[in-house]
Design an enzyme around this catalytic site. Structure first.
Site, PDB file in Angstrom:
ATOM      1  N   LYS A 292       0.732  -1.197  -0.108  1.00 26.73           N
ATOM      2  CA  LYS A 292      -0.113   0.004   0.122  1.00 26.73           C
ATOM      3  C   LYS A 292       0.569   1.123  -0.113  1.00 26.73           C
ATOM      4  CE  LYS A 292      -4.094  -1.918   0.131  1.00 26.73           C
ATOM      5  NZ  LYS A 292      -5.349  -1.961  -0.700  1.00 26.73           N
TER       6      LYS A 292
ATOM      7  N   GLU B 126     -10.069   6.056   2.897  1.00 24.01           N
ATOM      8  CA  GLU B 126     -10.467   4.921   3.395  1.00 24.01           C
ATOM      9  C   GLU B 126      -9.715   3.927   3.385  1.00 24.01           C
ATOM     10  OE1 GLU B 126     -10.285   5.772   0.038  1.00 24.01           O
ATOM     11  OE2 GLU B 126      -9.320   3.853  -0.344  1.00 24.01           O
TER      12      GLU B 126
ATOM     13  N   SER C  75       1.932  -9.942  -0.761  1.00 25.09           N
ATOM     14  CA  SER C  75       1.295  -8.382  -0.797  1.00 25.09           C
ATOM     15  C   SER C  75       1.502  -7.421   0.755  1.00 25.09           C
ATOM     16  CB  SER C  75      -0.337  -8.037  -1.476  1.00 25.09           C
ATOM     17  OG  SER C  75      -1.146  -8.887  -0.606  1.00 25.09           O
TER      18      SER C  75
END
Lengths: 270, 417
Positions: B110, B132, B399
């Site tokens: 991210k 968000e 990830s």
């Protein structure tokens, strides 16, 4: 002439501000919505804006979000909204109905099927909050083929170029969003209204409605100084939510607003 | 000693971004029938400003240099490839190689995107960022870079997720972000996204909305993909250097789909590299307790784009279920919808149970705790590997790391931590 055009023409002739209350279809059940619609017309509404409930109303403030949740929980669907309009039309052939909502329920219903059924039920206009002109080409043609007006929003952030192209695509009327924010937000900025409404009139001869953040007779009168039509939504939805008898509550809510608008019109004429 | 210069040729190719490899999306943000800008008029001018700024700054040497430097010195890139030998041997099929995004600063992919978007916010002169978050990873990544750049940061998070991810909520607060609880709708990620859009509509002049996945209105699916494509670019180079060739298959989990898009995109023109996106099958895709939008949904419009989504017969968005909060989302990035229909990528799903098994398997065999999201990719990779030969390779995007999930796993297994 469409019901919407006829309504604006008659009100212009009578120097009457067009009053457009908004309620969420099915909030409290379909029966309550129907009796609220009828009471609103009796007490001064010229056009009814009916919210099509959606699970993810991203342009709405908390009042209409919760109204959508209640309506969906009570079983309201797009099919049910059209049934409600059909029911309303049995007793009222003249008051225009504009449906307001979001794309996905219509995607699921099918664009062609929706346009056909909406026209048959007696819907006059459709406002899709999450469908700007860029994405509207196909659905607008489909609605137009059923003589349904697609109403577009114009916002304080809209550039001159966008205003021109939105006006070119609009029919029925154009809807100016009076503030940067969601429905029912803070409060009306009257000073910020005169200039944009005047400038958007340079791009269109269609009537101009103003909505978002209008709560009271005073707000309505302020808007009426610039716009042809005044939309009141969240304040009414909240008032009806708390009411035991929605017909009485709708009447009590709308009457002073109608009176204030008519007083203003009389003063201007005199 | 020579100081570092502003020259672009000092930047490894892997950090270049924004090359349009497949002419998608078109100038209005459409990936075939998908994507676009389904938002209220108030946001249209801002989206246009964002698009223009992005197209301008991504070619600006100073912007590219700062992005590359942050990826290297702050995120810790390049992330290594690691061959999971014991895991591969236990299956007896293809070699499974992990792209270690879990080793990035803040523990997931991210951060690649938030570093890029926050830099864009700075170059555009915006002082306030909003985001968000579902599992909290994107919220933490946004709060992190906001702290680093001195930007005001507000993160919207569903009330249910706040309870599920208390540690990430505290991390965000430590980083100086304000976490606002969202109690509308299903009180999860989709509702947090609605609320962030409402904030943006209200504070559109000074606020930059940092969307955490390849969803949302144009240009977000494009720019989030581009910022994350460093994953695939590095992987391509590393595979060629360390394994003398490209992998036979790519596997990545798909919620909104940003880590998958970041891995897939640089391989889009390599037809011999198969692509598998793994959705959350929850308790099985034949019921409603899952989040497999591509596998079990149909095209519709949500959060600004046309894409596959999960809804009921009346078009109301359905509540989804996954053991992994980061995959618990009823929509998916529009480019995945397009890749699905075009057949370039395959979309599959694994259940909660399979993901939990893979979580334990990787932990015990390789000493790596995967995030529950990434465990979905591991689970499918082991299934796929069994059908392939030991000469073949599967590259899995690991990830994120699983530290954030230990409480969830413990609770599911009836263990008090």
């Amino acid at each position: 002439m469409s019901r919407i055009a006829a309504c604006y023409a008659a009100c212009a002739e009578a120097r009457r501000s067009v009053l457009i209350p908004f309620i969420t279809a099915g909030d409290g059940g379909a029966d309550k919505t129907l009796s609220a619609m009828q009471a609103l017309v009796r007490h001064g509404a010229d056009i009814i804006e009916l919210g099509m409930p959606f699970s993810d109303p991203m342009a709405d403030g908390p009042v209409i979000q919760k109204a959508c949740e209640r309506a969906i929980a009570a079983g309201m669907t797009l099919r049910g909204v059209l049934e409600l309009v059909r029911e309303f039309r049995r007793g009222d052939q003249s008051t225009p109905i504009v449906l307001m909502g979001y794309m996905n329920p219509i995607e699921r219903y099918g664009h062609n099927e929706f346009a056909r059924d909406a026209a048959e039920a007696g819907v006059d206009g459709v406002l899709l909050v999450d469908c700007p002109p860029e994405e509207a080409e196909s659905i607008q043609a489909i609605l137009a083929s059923q003589q349904i007006d697609q109403i577009f929003l114009i916002a304080p952030t809209s550039t001159e170029q966008r205003i021109a192209s939105i006006c070119a695509m609009s029919s029925g009327f154009v809807y100016y969003v009076s503030l940067k924010g969601v429905t029912g937000a803070a409060s009306l900025d009257q000073a910020a209204l005169a200039q944009p409404v005047a400038s958007l009139r340079q791009h269109t001869r269609l009537p101009v409605a103003v909505g978002f953040g209008i709560k009271s007779p005073v707000d309505a009168v302020t808007v009426a100084a610039h716009a042809d039509a005044v939309v009141i939504g969240s304040a009414l939805v909240e008032c009806l939510r708390q009411a035991d008898d929605v017909a009485v509550a709708a009447a009590d809510f709308l009457r002073p607003i109608r009176a204030a608008l008519d007083d203003r019109a009389a003063a201007v004429t005199a | 000693m020579q100081k570092s210069t502003n020259r672009l040729d000092n930047i490894p190719d892997a950090w270049q971004f924004g090359q349009n490899l497949n002419q998608q999306p078109d100038s209005a943000g459409h990936f075939g029938d998908y994507g676009g800008s389904y938002v209220s008029e108030t946001l249209m001018a801002s989206l246009d400003e964002l698009k223009k700024s992005y197209l301008r700054w991504r070619q600006d040497p100073e912007f590219v240099r700062r992005f590359a430097r942050d990826l290297k010195d702050y995120v810790g890139r390049p992330s290594p490839l690691y061959e999971a030998r014991r895991l591969s041997e236990s299956i007896g099929g293809a070699r499974i190689i992990l792209k270690r995004e879990d080793l990035n600063h803040t523990g997931a992919h991210k951060i690649n995107n938030t570093v890029g978007q926050a830099l864009l916010a700075e170059f555009m002169g915006k002082k306030r960022v909003i985001a968000e978050t579902g599992a909290g990873q994107h919220g933490v990544a946004t709060a992190t870079i906001a702290a680093r750049l001195g930007l005001e940061c507000v993160v919207y998070m569903g009330e249910v997720d706040i309870q599920r991810q208390a540690i990430n909520v505290f991390r965000m607060r430590l980083l100086g972000a304000q976490v606002r609880s969202v109690d509308s709708g299903s009180k999860t990620l989709k509702d947090a996204m609605n609320e962030a859009l409402r904030d943006w509509v209200t504070n559109v002049d000074d606020t930059f909305y940092v969307i955490g996945t390849v969803a949302g209105p144009h240009p977000y699916p494009m720019l989030v993909r581009d910022f994350n494509s460093v994953i695939g670019r590095e992987s391509r180079e590393q595979m060629q250097q360390q394994y003398d060739g490209l992998p036979d298959a790519l596997v990545a989990c798909v919620g909104g789909g940003s880590n998958a898009m970041g891995l897939f995109y640089p391989f889009i023109n390599d037809p011999d590299v198969a692509m598998y996106g793994v959705e959350a099958g929850g308790e099985g895709t034949d019921g409603t307790q899952h989040a497999a939008s591509l596998g079990g949904g149909r095209p519709g419009v949500l959060h600004g784009s046309r894409t596959y989504l999960l809804d009921d017969d009346a078009g109301q968005i359905r509540e989804t279920h996954s053991v992994s909060a980061g995959l618990d989302y009823p929509g998916v990035g529009p480019e995945h919808s397009w890749l699905k229909d075009s057949g370039r990528a395959h979309y599959v799903s694994v259940t909660d149970q399979e993901a939990l098994q893979a979580f334990h398997q990787l932990t015990r065999l390789e000493g790596i705790l995967p995030a529950l999201e990434s465990a979905h990719a591991i689970a499918y990779a082991t299934r796929l590997a069994a059908t392939m030969s030991p000469e073949q390779t599967i590259l899995v995007n690991l990830s994120g790391r699983g530290d954030k999930d230990v409480h969830t796993v413990a609770a599911l297994e009836g263990i008090e931590v």
